[in-house]
Design an enzyme around this catalytic site. Structure first.
Site, PDB file in Angstrom:
ATOM      1  N   CYS A 149      30.669   9.151   6.148  1.00 44.60           N
ATOM      2  CA  CYS A 149      29.646   9.087   5.091  1.00 44.60           C
ATOM      3  C   CYS A 149      30.209   9.630   3.764  1.00 44.60           C
ATOM      4  O   CYS A 149      31.219   9.127   3.299  1.00 44.60           O
ATOM      5  CB  CYS A 149      28.393   9.830   5.538  1.00 44.60           C
ATOM      6  SG  CYS A 149      27.007   9.629   4.398  1.00 44.60           S
ATOM      7  N   ASP A 306      23.321   0.099  10.287  1.00 42.57           N
ATOM      8  CA  ASP A 306      23.299   1.224   9.350  1.00 42.57           C
ATOM      9  C   ASP A 306      22.362   0.915   8.178  1.00 42.57           C
ATOM     10  O   ASP A 306      22.616   0.006   7.397  1.00 42.57           O
ATOM     11  CB  ASP A 306      24.729   1.477   8.842  1.00 42.57           C
ATOM     12  CG  ASP A 306      24.868   2.794   8.110  1.00 42.57           C
ATOM     13  OD1 ASP A 306      23.839   3.376   7.719  1.00 42.57           O
ATOM     14  OD2 ASP A 306      26.012   3.249   7.930  1.00 42.57           O
ATOM     15  N   HIS A 335      23.679   4.725  11.386  1.00 46.48           N
ATOM     16  CA  HIS A 335      24.542   5.601  10.592  1.00 46.48           C
ATOM     17  C   HIS A 335      25.014   6.826  11.386  1.00 46.48           C
ATOM     18  O   HIS A 335      26.185   7.209  11.308  1.00 46.48           O
ATOM     19  CB  HIS A 335      23.755   6.047   9.360  1.00 46.48           C
ATOM     20  CG  HIS A 335      24.572   6.705   8.312  1.00 46.48           C
ATOM     21  ND1 HIS A 335      25.440   6.019   7.511  1.00 46.48           N
ATOM     22  CD2 HIS A 335      24.659   8.004   7.925  1.00 46.48           C
ATOM     23  CE1 HIS A 335      26.017   6.862   6.668  1.00 46.48           C
ATOM     24  NE2 HIS A 335      25.561   8.079   6.909  1.00 46.48           N
TER      25      HIS A 335
END
Lengths: 361, 141
Positions: A149, A306, A335
């Site tokens: 991320c 995601d 995610h």
């Protein structure tokens, strides 16, 4: 027949009541306590401000271990123990058992004195220094870095700015790097400059409060996050495996930390709105971040479901780097679920291991 | 055994009630899940709309605009109170924390230099050992 069924009534009723009592206890316990998380044995080998560099104690003999150490870099606005959630469901534990020398960089929770920290500081002061220490401790001049991320943004910037610093393998997970598509996902829409003013939030709070970040992430799928998650627990109260997994995940989800104000403004302004990183216009302490300078072997892992970093934000990095050895891996899950969900052990971790193992000796 | 459990005993009121409850719960769960799925789709569309972005941004803007004067008053009052009590104020603590981080960075620089020196000494020792080995071997023979 009646007489044979009568004694069963109180026993069955008692069993039902016992079950209800047990379920109530479980519900209270998991909703009011913290699960035991991050249990893989480790030691702190470096600190700077709130940041900590952990070294996980190897379990595989030195001669059987992979030579290239692995550094894990998670996002800034959540705790990194999602990578070491609980025994049996821990990426760290898995990789240590596969023979990697694993390190994890914990950014810590920024205080009011850290509101001025930018990507520049995180990359050039924190990440670079942590890598130096990792090399000194491991004795290896090469390393693999896995960024997840926002951690993937930081590692990408590092890889572009310091391509000759020994980075052999770069692994990006659900990396939000390309914001060309202004309709992909809720975040891109919400931070549209027409309505949203990050400067005003930071002026008021100093740092971006964890509660606001949490609201943003949960509001993208409100029913699943605010209702569905609790219904899953309710429906499975008699299943200890699911309950304990839910408890650990809930502990992580509710463990909120703020994001440094200046970094948040940079994220919204320079990345989400101006898309500077992928367009090669991002400047870090006077140095332009040129993604073509990235030559490390590249594994880019994308989660098909995601909703936080939609796949289109992660894919284009493949054509913007100079890495000749590169692989785009699309896996099941969302995610977070992609790496910490029940399917991670089957669909994600073995793929990462097999790719990395071939490039770590 | 399992069949026996699934078929309720008609003469056992508790068993019958349990079977009815289970059937009711099953259909309720199915209905609940279908409704939630529909609600989820609707809300995802809503939160992805321009109108939602505008509404939440405006709400946040209003909240920040209204709360800022109060926040300033609290900050000023606290600063005055702490100063009168001869206590450090927030900005002074923040400044001290920043200075500590700078000291940590300098220490880290020193640590880096020490690591370099240690590595150089080890390399030197290793090369000396390598150079000495044939001579020692000669002496033994």
């Amino acid at each position: 027949m009646l007489s044979s069924s009568l004694p069963a009534i109180p026993a069955a009723l008692e069993s039902e009541l016992r079950q209800i009592e047990e379920n109530t206890r479980t519900l209270l316990r998991v909703s009011t306590s913290h699960a035991r998380v991050a249990q893989t044995p480790k030691q702190v080998i470096w600190t700077l401000n709130k940041a900590r560099l952990y070294h996980y104690i190897p379990v595989v003999p030195a001669e059987q271990r992979h030579k290239v150490p692995l550094l894990l870099v998670f996002a800034l606005m959540n705790r990194p123990y999602i990578l070491d959630l609980r025994p049996g469901n821990s990426f760290v534990e898995y990789m240590v058992k596969q023979g990697y020398d694993v390190y994890l960089l914990d950014w810590g929770a920024p205080g009011p004195e850290d509101k001025g920290l930018k990507f520049d500081d995180y990359v050039l002061d924190y990440l670079t220094r942590a890598i130096r220490k990792l090399k000194a401790v491991s004795g290896s001049d090469e390393l693999s870095v896995l960024g997840w991320c926002i951690g993937a943004i930081l590692t990408t910037i590092y890889a572009a700015l310091r391509p000759d610093d020994g980075l052999k393998n770069l692994l990006l997970l659900t990396a939000p790097l390309d914001f060309t598509d202004k309709t992909a996902g809720g975040f891109v829409r919400w931070v549209n400059d027409q309505y949203f003013d990050p400067d005003k939030i930071i002026e008021a709070f100093g740092n971006m409060p964890g509660e606001l970040i949490d609201y943003g992430a949960k509001a993208l799928k409100p029913v699943e996050n605010y209702i569905g998650s609790y219904l899953t627990l309710w429906d499975n109260l008699d299943n200890p495996r699911i309950v304990e997994s839910w408890h650990a995940m809930n502990t992580w989800v509710t463990d909120l930390i703020p994001m440094a104000g200046a970094t948040y403004k940079q994220l919204i302004g320079e990345l989400y709105r101006e898309n500077r990183l992928i367009e090669g216009r991002m400047i870090i302490r006077g140095e332009r971040v040129d993604l073509r300078r990235i030559r490390a072997n590249l594994l880019n892992v994308i989660a098909l479901a995601d909703h936080i970093s939609p796949p289109c934000q992660s894919e284009s990095i493949m054509t913007n780097v100079s890495s000749t050895d590169q692989l785009l891996l699309k896996v099941k899950g969302g995610h977070i679920g992609m790496m910490a969900g029940s399917g991670a052990l089957k669909y994600t971790w073995p793929h990462i291991d097999s790719w990395l193992a071939a490039r770590s000796d | 055994m399992s069949e026996q459990q699934e078929t309720p005993n008609p003469l056992d009121p508790f068993d019958t009630w349990t079977a009815m409850r289970d059937a009711g719960l099953k259909s309720w769960t199915a209905m609940r899940d279908a409704n939630l799925e529909a609600l989820s789709k609707m809300l995802i569309d809503l939160v992805n709309s321009e109108a939602y972005s505008q509404a939440t941004s405006q709400w946040l803007d209003t909240y920040l605009t209204l709360s800022q004067p109060f926040q300033r008053v609290i900050e000023t009052t606290m600063t005055q109170a702490l100063t009168r009590l001869n206590m450090p104020v927030r900005t002074e603590v923040i400044s001290l924390a920043e200075r500590l981080t700078n000291v940590e960075m300098r220490l880290d620089d020193l640590d880096a230099k020490l690591d370099d020196i240690q590595r150089a000494i080890k390399a030197l020792a290793a090369s000396n050992r390598a150079a000495d080995t044939p001579a020692e071997a000669k002496e033994i023979h």
